[in-house]
Design a protein around this motif. Structure first.
Motif, PDB file in Angstrom:
ATOM      1  N   PHE A  17       0.841  -1.193   0.000  1.00 29.75           N
ATOM      2  CA  PHE A  17       0.000   0.000   0.000  1.00 29.75           C
ATOM      3  C   PHE A  17       0.877   1.245   0.000  1.00 29.75           C
ATOM      4  O   PHE A  17       1.900   1.284   0.689  1.00 29.75           O
ATOM      5  N   PHE A  18       0.436   2.264  -0.739  1.00 26.12           N
ATOM      6  CA  PHE A  18       1.076   3.578  -0.701  1.00 26.12           C
ATOM      7  C   PHE A  18       0.068   4.598  -1.191  1.00 26.12           C
ATOM      8  O   PHE A  18      -0.964   4.253  -1.766  1.00 26.12           O
ATOM      9  N   ASN A  19       0.352   5.877  -0.935  1.00 24.05           N
ATOM     10  CA  ASN A  19      -0.531   6.968  -1.356  1.00 24.05           C
ATOM     11  C   ASN A  19      -0.013   7.640  -2.609  1.00 24.05           C
ATOM     12  O   ASN A  19       1.203   7.718  -2.825  1.00 24.05           O
ATOM     13  N   ASP A  20      -0.953   8.188  -3.401  1.00 22.42           N
ATOM     14  CA  ASP A  20      -0.560   9.094  -4.473  1.00 22.42           C
ATOM     15  C   ASP A  20      -0.333  10.469  -3.838  1.00 22.42           C
ATOM     16  O   ASP A  20      -0.554  10.649  -2.638  1.00 22.42           O
ATOM     17  N   PRO A  21       0.127  11.464  -4.601  1.00 24.24           N
ATOM     18  CA  PRO A  21       0.400  12.782  -4.012  1.00 24.24           C
ATOM     19  C   PRO A  21      -0.815  13.485  -3.408  1.00 24.24           C
ATOM     20  O   PRO A  21      -0.652  14.397  -2.602  1.00 24.24           O
ATOM     21  N   SER A  22      -2.029  13.068  -3.761  1.00 28.20           N
ATOM     22  CA  SER A  22      -3.233  13.661  -3.173  1.00 28.20           C
ATOM     23  C   SER A  22      -3.752  12.870  -1.979  1.00 28.20           C
ATOM     24  O   SER A  22      -4.797  13.193  -1.425  1.00 28.20           O
ATOM     25  N   GLY A  23      -3.041  11.817  -1.596  1.00 28.37           N
ATOM     26  CA  GLY A  23      -3.439  11.035  -0.433  1.00 28.37           C
ATOM     27  C   GLY A  23      -4.375   9.885  -0.730  1.00 28.37           C
ATOM     28  O   GLY A  23      -4.881   9.252   0.200  1.00 28.37           O
ATOM     29  N   ASN A  24      -4.630   9.584  -2.004  1.00 27.96           N
ATOM     30  CA  ASN A  24      -5.439   8.417  -2.353  1.00 27.96           C
ATOM     31  C   ASN A  24      -4.609   7.158  -2.093  1.00 27.96           C
ATOM     32  O   ASN A  24      -3.498   7.032  -2.604  1.00 27.96           O
ATOM     33  N   ALA A  25      -5.142   6.241  -1.289  1.00 31.10           N
ATOM     34  CA  ALA A  25      -4.426   5.009  -0.966  1.00 31.10           C
ATOM     35  C   ALA A  25      -4.595   3.993  -2.096  1.00 31.10           C
ATOM     36  O   ALA A  25      -5.704   3.762  -2.571  1.00 31.10           O
ATOM     37  N   LEU A  26      -3.475   3.403  -2.509  1.00 29.81           N
ATOM     38  CA  LEU A  26      -3.467   2.386  -3.553  1.00 29.81           C
ATOM     39  C   LEU A  26      -2.946   1.080  -2.977  1.00 29.81           C
ATOM     40  O   LEU A  26      -1.995   1.085  -2.191  1.00 29.81           O
ATOM     41  N   GLU A  27      -3.588  -0.027  -3.365  1.00 28.79           N
ATOM     42  CA  GLU A  27      -3.114  -1.354  -3.002  1.00 28.79           C
ATOM     43  C   GLU A  27      -2.860  -2.138  -4.282  1.00 28.79           C
ATOM     44  O   GLU A  27      -3.689  -2.149  -5.189  1.00 28.79           O
ATOM     45  N   PHE A  28      -1.714  -2.782  -4.327  1.00 25.63           N
ATOM     46  CA  PHE A  28      -1.411  -3.721  -5.401  1.00 25.63           C
ATOM     47  C   PHE A  28      -1.180  -5.064  -4.736  1.00 25.63           C
ATOM     48  O   PHE A  28      -0.543  -5.142  -3.685  1.00 25.63           O
ATOM     49  N   LYS A  29      -1.743  -6.115  -5.333  1.00 27.63           N
ATOM     50  CA  LYS A  29      -1.596  -7.440  -4.749  1.00 27.63           C
ATOM     51  C   LYS A  29      -1.434  -8.472  -5.839  1.00 27.63           C
ATOM     52  O   LYS A  29      -1.685  -8.200  -7.016  1.00 27.63           O
ATOM     53  N   ALA A  30      -1.023  -9.676  -5.431  1.00 21.96           N
ATOM     54  CA  ALA A  30      -0.858 -10.794  -6.358  1.00 21.96           C
ATOM     55  C   ALA A  30      -1.040 -12.088  -5.579  1.00 21.96           C
ATOM     56  O   ALA A  30      -0.724 -12.164  -4.393  1.00 21.96           O
ATOM     57  N   PHE A  31      -1.579 -13.091  -6.260  1.00 22.30           N
ATOM     58  CA  PHE A  31      -1.756 -14.414  -5.696  1.00 22.30           C
ATOM     59  C   PHE A  31      -0.902 -15.394  -6.490  1.00 22.30           C
ATOM     60  O   PHE A  31      -0.906 -15.345  -7.720  1.00 22.30           O
ATOM     61  N   LYS A  32      -0.177 -16.271  -5.786  1.00 22.86           N
ATOM     62  CA  LYS A  32       0.521 -17.337  -6.504  1.00 22.86           C
ATOM     63  C   LYS A  32      -0.497 -18.180  -7.236  1.00 22.86           C
ATOM     64  O   LYS A  32      -0.275 -18.624  -8.355  1.00 22.86           O
ATOM     65  N   ASP A  33      -1.644 -18.416  -6.580  1.00 18.37           N
ATOM     66  CA  ASP A  33      -2.743 -19.182  -7.157  1.00 18.37           C
ATOM     67  C   ASP A  33      -3.926 -18.230  -7.306  1.00 18.37           C
ATOM     68  O   ASP A  33      -4.640 -17.964  -6.342  1.00 18.37           O
ATOM     69  N   LYS A  34      -4.133 -17.695  -8.523  1.00 16.58           N
ATOM     70  CA  LYS A  34      -5.233 -16.741  -8.731  1.00 16.58           C
ATOM     71  C   LYS A  34      -6.600 -17.331  -8.423  1.00 16.58           C
ATOM     72  O   LYS A  34      -7.553 -16.616  -8.211  1.00 16.58           O
ATOM     73  N   GLY A  35      -6.680 -18.652  -8.369  1.00 16.64           N
ATOM     74  CA  GLY A  35      -7.935 -19.308  -8.003  1.00 16.64           C
ATOM     75  C   GLY A  35      -8.340 -19.006  -6.560  1.00 16.64           C
ATOM     76  O   GLY A  35      -9.481 -19.249  -6.170  1.00 16.64           O
ATOM     77  N   GLN A  36      -7.421 -18.497  -5.770  1.00 16.72           N
ATOM     78  CA  GLN A  36      -7.738 -18.157  -4.383  1.00 16.72           C
ATOM     79  C   GLN A  36      -8.219 -16.716  -4.217  1.00 16.72           C
ATOM     80  O   GLN A  36      -8.496 -16.280  -3.095  1.00 16.72           O
ATOM     81  N   LEU A  37      -8.336 -15.990  -5.309  1.00 15.60           N
ATOM     82  CA  LEU A  37      -8.765 -14.580  -5.242  1.00 15.60           C
ATOM     83  C   LEU A  37     -10.047 -14.412  -4.455  1.00 15.60           C
ATOM     84  O   LEU A  37     -10.173 -13.524  -3.621  1.00 15.60           O
ATOM     85  N   PHE A  38     -11.027 -15.278  -4.679  1.00 14.40           N
ATOM     86  CA  PHE A  38     -12.314 -15.181  -3.986  1.00 14.40           C
ATOM     87  C   PHE A  38     -12.587 -16.388  -3.102  1.00 14.40           C
ATOM     88  O   PHE A  38     -13.717 -16.630  -2.698  1.00 14.40           O
ATOM     89  N   ALA A  39     -11.531 -17.149  -2.782  1.00 10.25           N
ATOM     90  CA  ALA A  39     -11.699 -18.359  -1.976  1.00 10.25           C
ATOM     91  C   ALA A  39     -12.173 -18.003  -0.570  1.00 10.25           C
ATOM     92  O   ALA A  39     -11.791 -16.982  -0.009  1.00 10.25           O
TER      93      ALA A  39
END
Length: 140
Positions: free
Chosen positions: A117-139
Motif C-alpha cells: 500500500f502507498f498513497n498518491d500525491p493527493s493522499g489516495n491510498a493504492l493497493e497492489f496485490k498478487a496471488f501465486k494461485d489466482k484461483g484463491q482470489l475469492f476463496a
C-alpha cells in the motif's frame, strides 16, 4: 460471477500536475485523453481517471487486516505474481513511501497473497496485490 471487462474508476486529486507526474512517471501508466481538469490512464488494462478537486479535510480511517492498519478507502489491481514483485522493486527504487511495505499476507493460509500500500500525491491510498494461485482470489 466472473467479469472480464475492464473497470472504470474516477478519483479526486487536489494537484493535477503532481498527480499526473506520479501516475505517468512513477507508476509508468500510459496517458489517454485529458483536459485541464482530468487525465485518463491505462491502469493495467482498466480506465483510471484523475479529476481535479480542491483539497478537503477528511479523517483517515484504517481497518486491521493480518496485523496491519489497512487504509480505507483504497483501490488497486491484482497483478500476476512476477509482475507484482518486479513492480514492487521498481517502486522501491523510486523511493515510494509505503503505508504497508510489500510483504506476503496470510502466509501459508487460504488467500495467501503479496500486497503493498502507498498513497498518491493527493493522499489516495493504492493497493497492489498478487496471488501465486489466482484461483484463491475469492476463496472462502
Amino acid at each position: 460471477m466472473t467479469n472480464l471487462s475492464p473497470f472504470h474508476l474516477a478519483i479526486p486529486v487536489d494537484n493535477l500536475s503532481k498527480c499526473r507526474n506520479f501516475y505517468t512517471n512513477t507508476l509508468n501508466l500510459d496517458e489517454g485523453r485529458s483536459s485541464d481538469h482530468w487525465v485518463d490512464y491505462d491502469f493495467f488494462g482498466h480506465q483510471l481517471v484523475i479529476h481535479y478537486k480542491s483539497k478537503t479535510k477528511e479523517d483517515s480511517h484504517t481497518n486491521a487486516v493480518d496485523g496491519k492498519a489497512v487504509p480505507v478507502p483504497h483501490f488497486g489491481v491484482v497483478l500476476d505474481w512476477d509482475v507484482f514483485h518486479q513492480f514492487a522493486e521498481e517502486l522501491k527504487s523510486k523511493d515510494i513511501q509505503f503505508i504497508i511495505e510489500p510483504y506476503i499476507r496470510f502466509e501459508g493460509q487460504l488467500g495467501e497473497q503479496a500486497t503493498m500500500f502507498f498513497n498518491d500525491p493527493s493522499g489516495n491510498a493504492l493497493e497492489f496485490k498478487a496471488f501465486k494461485d489466482k484461483g484463491q482470489l475469492f476463496a472462502k
